[in-house]
Design a protein around this motif. Structure first.
Motif, PDB file in Angstrom:
ATOM      1  N   PHE A  21      -6.995  -6.636  -4.565  1.00 32.75           N
ATOM      2  CA  PHE A  21      -5.998  -5.562  -4.652  1.00 32.75           C
ATOM      3  C   PHE A  21      -5.937  -4.975  -6.055  1.00 32.75           C
ATOM      4  N   MET A  22      -5.716  -5.810  -7.048  1.00 29.43           N
ATOM      5  CA  MET A  22      -5.598  -5.320  -8.415  1.00 29.43           C
ATOM      6  C   MET A  22      -6.940  -4.828  -8.936  1.00 29.43           C
ATOM      7  N   GLY A 242       2.899   4.085  -3.211  1.00 33.94           N
ATOM      8  CA  GLY A 242       2.940   3.259  -2.011  1.00 33.94           C
ATOM      9  C   GLY A 242       1.634   2.695  -1.525  1.00 33.94           C
ATOM     10  N   TRP A 243       0.521   2.853  -2.284  1.00 29.54           N
ATOM     11  CA  TRP A 243      -0.754   2.335  -1.773  1.00 29.54           C
ATOM     12  C   TRP A 243      -0.779   0.811  -1.867  1.00 29.54           C
ATOM     13  N   VAL A 244      -1.190   0.178  -0.777  1.00 29.52           N
ATOM     14  CA  VAL A 244      -1.322  -1.278  -0.721  1.00 29.52           C
ATOM     15  C   VAL A 244      -2.336  -1.603   0.362  1.00 29.52           C
ATOM     16  N   ASP A 245      -3.098  -2.673   0.171  1.00 28.14           N
ATOM     17  CA  ASP A 245      -4.130  -2.985   1.164  1.00 28.14           C
ATOM     18  C   ASP A 245      -4.218  -4.466   1.522  1.00 28.14           C
ATOM     19  N   ASN A 246      -3.198  -5.258   1.137  1.00 30.84           N
ATOM     20  CA  ASN A 246      -3.234  -6.667   1.523  1.00 30.84           C
ATOM     21  C   ASN A 246      -1.830  -7.190   1.819  1.00 30.84           C
ATOM     22  N   PRO A 250       5.347  -9.304  -1.386  1.00 26.64           N
ATOM     23  CA  PRO A 250       6.345  -9.067  -0.342  1.00 26.64           C
ATOM     24  C   PRO A 250       5.808  -8.301   0.860  1.00 26.64           C
ATOM     25  N   SER A 251       4.551  -7.825   0.792  1.00 23.86           N
ATOM     26  CA  SER A 251       4.009  -6.988   1.871  1.00 23.86           C
ATOM     27  C   SER A 251       4.038  -7.710   3.211  1.00 23.86           C
ATOM     28  N   GLY A 252       3.601  -8.975   3.214  1.00 21.14           N
ATOM     29  CA  GLY A 252       3.590  -9.734   4.460  1.00 21.14           C
ATOM     30  C   GLY A 252       4.987  -9.920   5.029  1.00 21.14           C
ATOM     31  N   LEU A 253       5.974 -10.143   4.148  1.00 24.43           N
ATOM     32  CA  LEU A 253       7.357 -10.314   4.606  1.00 24.43           C
ATOM     33  C   LEU A 253       7.901  -9.012   5.182  1.00 24.43           C
TER      34      LEU A 253
END
Length: 515
Positions: A21-22, A242-246, A250-253
């Motif tokens: 991600f990073m 807002g870009w995220v890919d994993n 907190p994304s999973g929660l």
């Protein structure tokens, strides 16, 4: 022009963990601000039947790199993928590739790590400690190397309450841990792991602390710095919000709550949710790389990249903002019961939470069996509950991180650099950020169609009504069983009914007298 952007022009840069991600955001920022850089070396392996070049092509064809292709049309030619396996003692790099790395590399960004909290100690030591040690050995043989930037974590010393920008000693020397991993078998390692990590919550934070010690002890004459980000979340501003890919952080929660798998979390509402946007971390990291190479500090400087001390947002506020966003931007249907509680810290709530998680999962799996499909919900729910259990340590505590070095670096930047490489988290609006975060998960991670929001809202209302009816029926059944078994419960029930009847009678009599 930005001084930092100009610094990276013409440079040959090695990034470990570039497919993470990073790592992706770091590459994107480098190409977008310094399109004239010479080359970025990335260490990677073939995966899921894809060659190295196919994986690079897939990364560059994501939405994240759309702006890069406009300012750097030759970006494909500037990425040099090198086969490497960090689980191997020599990284398994070919002689020709190794020679090129040693002779050409100017900057190293060491981002690679295992971030799994429940990783076996042997694997965590290999990736977070031994691999760091071997990369330092490679770096010491690079005559053109100007800076080595090691990405750690702000939680590497989470057994402390106040954490300064220094490398803290570990009870056991890293070399002894590395050596013991070579001759101890897995059963013995698993048995002694709790004693080794002591008051650290898991193998991840423990081995990241060991990795920092390795960096400090074996830096030699290298120009080295350590960056410690806290919980890394979706992008704040760059290249778009807002870009995220994993599923990390907190994304999973958020997904679990939005899909209805997660009903509650055992969290302390006032504990600080030290979330930091990934583009903020990347901007600080690139500024640190420039400062370390140009100013050559006499000692290894540690930079905290955290939000809690400058712009705090607690878990209660964050949970409220996430749930408020669900009302406007609901996720598509999975197996959902809405209105998750992000701030439950009560034993009965947790007991009820476990029942409300597992009971529907068991019922749904029974339905899947009847329809000839493979049951999966109970397994998924158990995995989710295990994950939230591992996170409880971090969402029920607050830490204080000093940021003297980070603030010093900010003061060293020109106004243009402060704009282009902004890492001032005081400017972050949490309400906007969380809303963009949830929207980004829906668009970029779950790839859900935004045109389906009105339908999803109607579905959310139907599920909420079902949820209320289910809870009401369950309460009435439980109360009926309690009355049947307990004289005290019957007495309480008769008292309540009698009180309500007398109150209504008094109210009617009063109304009649007024008329």
């Amino acid at each position: 022009m930005s001084t930092i952007a100009a610094f990276y022009s013409g440079k040959s840069i090695l990034i470990t963990g570039a497919t993470g991600f990073m790592g992706k955001v770091l590459m994107e920022k480098l190409f977008r601000t310094s399109p004239d850089l010479k080359v970025i070396y990335i260490l990677m392996r073939p995966k899921a039947g894809q060659t190295l070049q196919q994986r690079v092509f897939q990364i560059l064809n994501s939405k994240l790199f759309e702006k890069v292709k406009e300012v750097c049309p030759t970006v494909h030619d500037k990425i040099r993928a090198i086969y490497a396996d960090l689980n191997q003692n020599d990284f398994a790099i070919s002689r020709e590739d190794m020679q090129e790395l040693l002779s050409c590399t100017n900057i190293i960004f060491h981002c690679a790590a295992t971030v799994r909290f429940d990783d076996p100690l042997r694997h965590a030591v290999q990736l977070n400690v031994t691999a760091t040690q071997q990369l330092l050995l490679m770096a010491s043989q690079m005559p053109k190397l100007e800076a080595f930037i090691h990405i750690s974590t702000a939680f590497s010393n989470c057994n402390l309450t106040h954490i300064d920008e220094v490398v803290y000693p570990c009870p056991v020397e890293p070399k002894k841990i590395i050596d013991s991993m070579e001759w101890l078998d897995d059963s013995i390692i698993d048995e002694i792991t709790p004693k080794l990590i002591g008051d650290q919550p898991n193998t991840y934070t423990y081995t990241k602390a060991l990795g920092e010690m390795v960096v400090q002890q074996e830096s030699g004459n290298l120009n080295i710095a350590i960056v410690r980000p806290s919980i890394v979340g979706a992008t704040w501003q760059e290249p778009f919000p807002g870009w995220v890919d994993n599923l990390n952080g907190p994304s999973g929660l958020i997904i679990a709550a939005g899909k209805g798998f997660l009903r509650a979390i055992k969290a302390t509402p006032m504990a600080v949710a030290d979330l930091i946007p990934v583009d903020t971390v990347v901007n600080l990291t690139l500024a640190v790389g420039w400062y370390t190479a140009v100013h050559r500090p006499k000692s290894t400087l540690v930079y905290h990249c955290t939000s809690g001390n400058l712009n705090p947002c607690n878990w209660g506020k964050m949970g409220f903002q996430v749930l408020a966003t669900f009302e406007k931007i609901p996720f598509e249907r999975a197996f959902r019961r809405p209105n998750a509680d992000f701030t439950s810290n009560n034993f009965m709530n947790q007991y009820w939470n476990a029942v409300s998680h597992r009971a529907p999962a068991i019922i749904y799996d029974f339905y899947l069996r009847l329809t000839g499909r493979k049951p999966r919900m109970t397994k998924l729910m158990n995995r989710l509950l295990r994950t939230t259990s591992m996170l409880e340590y971090f969402i029920n505590r607050s830490w204080e991180w000093s940021t003297y070095n980070t603030e010093m670096l900010m003061s060293e930047l020109s106004p243009e650099d402060q704009r282009v490489f902004n890492f001032d988290v005081r400017q972050l609006n949490w309400l906007e950020y969380i809303e963009n975060y949830v929207l980004g998960i829906k668009k970029y991670l779950l790839k859900e169609d935004m045109a389906g929001i009105p339908e999803a809202k109607q579905h959310l209302k139907r599920l909420r009504n079902i949820h209320y009816l289910f809870n009401t029926a369950l309460f009435l059944i439980a109360w009926r069983l309690l009355i049947a078994r307990s004289q005290m419960a019957r007495n309480v029930w008769f008292f309540i009914v009698s009180f309500c009847y007398k109150f209504l009678s008094y109210f009617r009599a009063s109304s009649t007298l007024k008329v």
